[in-house]
Design a protein around this motif. Structure first.
Motif, PDB file in Angstrom:
ATOM      1  N   TRP A 187       0.828  -1.205   0.000  1.00 24.77           N
ATOM      2  CA  TRP A 187       0.000   0.000   0.000  1.00 24.77           C
ATOM      3  C   TRP A 187       0.856   1.246   0.000  1.00 24.77           C
ATOM      4  N   GLN A 188       0.313   2.317  -0.604  1.00 20.03           N
ATOM      5  CA  GLN A 188       1.024   3.584  -0.668  1.00 20.03           C
ATOM      6  C   GLN A 188       0.959   4.322   0.665  1.00 20.03           C
ATOM      7  N   ASP A 190       0.021   7.668   2.147  1.00 22.61           N
ATOM      8  CA  ASP A 190      -0.789   8.827   1.747  1.00 22.61           C
ATOM      9  C   ASP A 190      -0.016  10.132   1.920  1.00 22.61           C
ATOM     10  N   ILE A 194       5.820   9.151  -4.367  1.00 26.83           N
ATOM     11  CA  ILE A 194       6.370   7.842  -4.713  1.00 26.83           C
ATOM     12  C   ILE A 194       7.509   8.028  -5.717  1.00 26.83           C
ATOM     13  N   THR A 197       7.290   2.658  -8.555  1.00 24.19           N
ATOM     14  CA  THR A 197       6.304   1.611  -8.265  1.00 24.19           C
ATOM     15  C   THR A 197       6.616   0.393  -9.121  1.00 24.19           C
ATOM     16  N   TYR A 212       6.326  -0.074  -3.354  1.00 21.23           N
ATOM     17  CA  TYR A 212       6.562   1.348  -3.577  1.00 21.23           C
ATOM     18  C   TYR A 212       7.894   1.764  -2.956  1.00 21.23           C
ATOM     19  N   TYR A 214      10.314   4.932  -1.634  1.00 16.98           N
ATOM     20  CA  TYR A 214      10.348   6.307  -1.161  1.00 16.98           C
ATOM     21  C   TYR A 214      11.772   6.657  -0.755  1.00 16.98           C
ATOM     22  N   SER A 218      10.639  12.288  -0.841  1.00 16.52           N
ATOM     23  CA  SER A 218       9.227  11.916  -0.776  1.00 16.52           C
ATOM     24  C   SER A 218       8.468  12.687   0.300  1.00 16.52           C
TER      25      SER A 218
END
Length: 219
Positions: A187-188, A190, A194, A197, A212, A214, A218
């Motif tokens: 999951w990203q 919020d 990013i 991916t 993902y 980061y 980021s």
């Protein structure tokens, strides 16, 4: 399998390379590999899980993707928060020849299993470490040597873990001045930018999932 990863294999480590469907029966004889192929879909599980850190083994066909998205190299120190049975730290050393790997889990029984798995694969204690404890209570200095942080937890845990991500990404550069990279499975985060991916295991599993990347840009 990455050719770079293959070339950097630690010659002292026992290697397991059974990824194809034809090898599933053989893999099931090994407790470390059997969970790689048959894990629940995290999207189905997240509706029913109250635990912020459920034990969800990372499928074997995802492991290279998890470490490749961060461009893991031999000078990296990899840390997996919520390491389960230790497969990501073990893979980081065994397959990508990372300088060191650290696994953290709050479940003492899982940490015992991690140590057993690493020992069975011939990974020296100087290259891998497993800690039983609450990752949210780690000192800021703990993150200084770490260059790649990996997390595979449910979305409800992200508000709690955000402080960990911030501590990590704002800590000083690790060994070899490697840039800090944070890998989040499933999951990203919020509101965070990013960097990259990747769909994991899409050619090898009926259920794929995204990972993902980061970094300091980021936040």
């Amino acid at each position: 399998m990455s050719s770079t990863a293959n070339n950097d294999l630690n010659a002292n480590c026992k290697v397991f390379d059974n990824y194809g469907e034809d090898d599933m029966e053989e893999d099931e004889e090994d407790n470390f590999l059997s969970g790689f192929h048959c894990v629940p879909d995290p999207n189905e599980l997240k509706q029913n899980i109250n635990n912020l850190a459920p034990y969800l083994p990372t499928p074997g066909v995802w492991l290279d993707d998890v470490l490749q998205i961060a461009n893991t190299i031999p000078s990296d120190v990899v840390c997996d928060v919520g390491c389960g049975d230790g497969r990501i730290p073990i893979w980081a050393v065994q397959r990508f020849n990372a300088k060191k790997a650290i696994g953290i889990d709050i479940d003492e029984n899982l940490i015992t299993r991690c140590k057993k798995n690493a020992k069975e694969r011939g990974i020296p204690d100087t290259r891998i470490e497993f800690l039983c404890g609450d990752a949210t209570k780690l000192d800021d200095s703990f993150f200084d040597e770490i260059t790649v942080l990996v997390v595979y937890l449910i979305p409800d845990s992200f508000p709690i873990l955000k402080d960990i991500f911030l501590k990590f990404l704002k800590s000083k550069n690790g060994v070899g001045n490697n840039n800090k990279r944070c890998v989040v499975i499933g999951w990203q985060l919020d509101g965070w930018r990013i960097v990259k991916t990747k769909a994991m295991g899409e050619d090898n599993m009926s259920t794929s999932q995204s990972v993902y990347l980061y970094d300091s840009t980021s936040i």
